[in-house]
Design a protein around this motif. Structure first.
Motif, short mmCIF file in Angstrom:
data_model
loop_
_atom_site.label_atom_id
_atom_site.label_comp_id
_atom_site.label_asym_id
_atom_site.label_seq_id
_atom_site.Cartn_x
_atom_site.Cartn_y
_atom_site.Cartn_z
N LEU A 72 0.83 -1.21 0.00
CA LEU A 72 0.00 0.00 0.00
C LEU A 72 0.87 1.26 0.00
O LEU A 72 0.57 2.23 -0.71
CB LEU A 72 -0.95 0.02 1.21
N VAL A 73 1.96 1.22 0.78
CA VAL A 73 2.89 2.36 0.83
C VAL A 73 3.43 2.65 -0.57
O VAL A 73 3.50 3.80 -1.02
CB VAL A 73 4.07 2.05 1.79
N THR A 74 3.80 1.58 -1.28
CA THR A 74 4.40 1.74 -2.61
C THR A 74 3.37 2.25 -3.62
O THR A 74 3.66 3.15 -4.42
CB THR A 74 4.97 0.39 -3.09
N LYS A 92 -6.44 0.87 -7.19
CA LYS A 92 -7.41 -0.21 -7.06
C LYS A 92 -6.79 -1.27 -6.17
O LYS A 92 -5.67 -1.72 -6.42
CB LYS A 92 -7.73 -0.79 -8.45
N TRP A 93 -7.54 -1.65 -5.12
CA TRP A 93 -7.00 -2.62 -4.16
C TRP A 93 -6.55 -3.89 -4.87
O TRP A 93 -7.28 -4.36 -5.74
CB TRP A 93 -8.09 -2.96 -3.12
N ASP A 217 -4.00 -4.04 8.15
CA ASP A 217 -2.95 -4.75 7.41
C ASP A 217 -3.19 -4.70 5.90
O ASP A 217 -2.46 -5.32 5.14
CB ASP A 217 -2.86 -6.20 7.86
N GLY A 218 -4.20 -3.99 5.50
CA GLY A 218 -4.42 -3.84 4.07
C GLY A 218 -5.35 -4.87 3.46
O GLY A 218 -5.50 -4.94 2.24
N ASP A 227 -25.19 -9.76 4.41
CA ASP A 227 -24.81 -8.75 5.40
C ASP A 227 -23.64 -9.15 6.30
O ASP A 227 -23.28 -8.39 7.19
CB ASP A 227 -26.02 -8.35 6.27
N THR A 228 -23.04 -10.33 6.07
CA THR A 228 -21.85 -10.67 6.84
C THR A 228 -20.64 -10.04 6.15
O THR A 228 -20.67 -9.73 4.95
CB THR A 228 -21.64 -12.20 6.94
N LYS A 229 -19.57 -9.86 6.93
CA LYS A 229 -18.37 -9.24 6.37
C LYS A 229 -17.24 -10.25 6.28
O LYS A 229 -17.13 -11.15 7.11
CB LYS A 229 -17.94 -8.07 7.25
N GLU A 230 -16.40 -10.05 5.28
CA GLU A 230 -15.22 -10.90 5.14
C GLU A 230 -14.00 -10.07 4.84
O GLU A 230 -14.09 -9.06 4.14
CB GLU A 230 -15.45 -11.90 4.01
N GLU A 231 -12.85 -10.51 5.37
CA GLU A 231 -11.60 -9.80 5.09
C GLU A 231 -10.75 -10.66 4.18
O GLU A 231 -10.54 -11.84 4.45
CB GLU A 231 -10.85 -9.55 6.40
N ILE A 232 -10.26 -10.05 3.11
CA ILE A 232 -9.46 -10.81 2.15
C ILE A 232 -8.09 -10.17 2.03
O ILE A 232 -7.97 -9.00 1.69
CB ILE A 232 -10.17 -10.86 0.79
N ILE A 233 -7.06 -10.97 2.33
CA ILE A 233 -5.72 -10.39 2.37
C ILE A 233 -5.10 -10.31 0.97
O ILE A 233 -4.38 -9.38 0.65
CB ILE A 233 -4.80 -11.14 3.38
#
Ligand code: BTN
Length: 241
Positions: A72-74, A92-93, A217-218, A227-233
């Motif tokens: 993300l920094v880059t 764009k992520w 952590d990005g 309506d549930t949430k998910e985190e994708i690395i």
């Protein structure tokens, strides 16, 4: 610190990883063309003459789980430099820098860790600078652009590189001295992913929903239809609408 310049390499990331253990942080590997340029998720990265194909070796001494923050920094550093040229660069992520929805830069971060401490991080950065669209093979052309195409003129790659390295150094200093939330806020301000309906493909599955944020952590936070949430690395993100 040194700069390793090549007319041609397989991949600057490969060279950087070979020399990383014995090189100082800040060492740069850069090449005119790559014959085996690598993108994320095992994809090929087309690297003809006219682009900037480079890898920066860093030794931040962070836990491995924080290495993705450097992506993300880059991305932020690249977007800032392109914006300073008067172009509306967006992120764009997780790491595509785009202009008018077309990709101009990709970042491939690779890290080596001993237990949970990062030994080194290689930031692989590919920027489409002075190519014409015809220089990009047809199968890769859709969705891509170059700085020359967007600005309508040739860009001095050395000045661009100087500006970028200064900006990256500044962002890296911020990364090491400030709470990561500061950088994340700057990143969010330039990202066009949050609020969009997305489809993210990972090696094991496909997740669809609305991108509602990123974790410290990005990782991308997606709110699904139930309506549930998910985190994708990590994954490949497509804007659905
Ligand atoms: C992506 O968007 O998939 C990431 C592309 C990363 C390309 C750069 S070019 C310099 C470095 N060497 C490589 O082989 N890949 C990265």
């Amino acid at each position: 610190q040194s700069i390793h310049y090549f007319e041609e390499v397989n991949s600057t990331n490969n060279v950087a990883k070979e020399i990383a253990a014995s090189e100082e942080e800040g060492t740069l590997v850069i090449a005119e063309i790559q014959k085996g340029g690598r993108g994320r998720m095992g994809r090929e990265w087309v690297s003809p003459h006219g682009g900037i194909w480079m890898s920066v070796i860093l030794k931040p001494g962070i836990p491995l789980r924080h290495a993705s923050r450097l992506t993300l920094v880059t991305g932020l550093a690249v977007a800032n430099v392109i914006r300073n040229m008067g172009l509306d660069a967006r992120i764009k992520w997780p790491n595509d820098v785009r202009i008018n929805g077309k990709k101009v830069c990709g970042i491939l971060t690779e890290a080596k860790a001993e237990v949970d401490r990062v030994e080194y991080v290689v930031l692989g950065i590919g920027i489409n600078v002075n190519m014409d669209l015809k220089d990009i093979p047809e199968s890769f052309r859709t969705g891509s652009t170059t700085l020359k195409v967007e600005l309508g003129r040739h860009i001095k790659r050395v000045s661009f590189l100087q500006d970028f390295l200064l900006e990256l150094e500044q962002q890296y200093i911020n990364f090491k001295t400030q709470p990561f939330s500061h950088i994340l806020n700057d990143w969010l301000a330039l990202s066009d992913t949050i609020g969009r309906e997305v489809k993210v493909t990972t090696p094991s599955r496909i997740i669809e929903g609305k991108a509602v944020g990123v974790t410290p952590d990005g990782a991308l936070i997606i709110r699904k239809a139930d309506d549930t949430k998910e985190e994708i690395i990590a994954g490949r993100c497509i804007y659905v609408r």
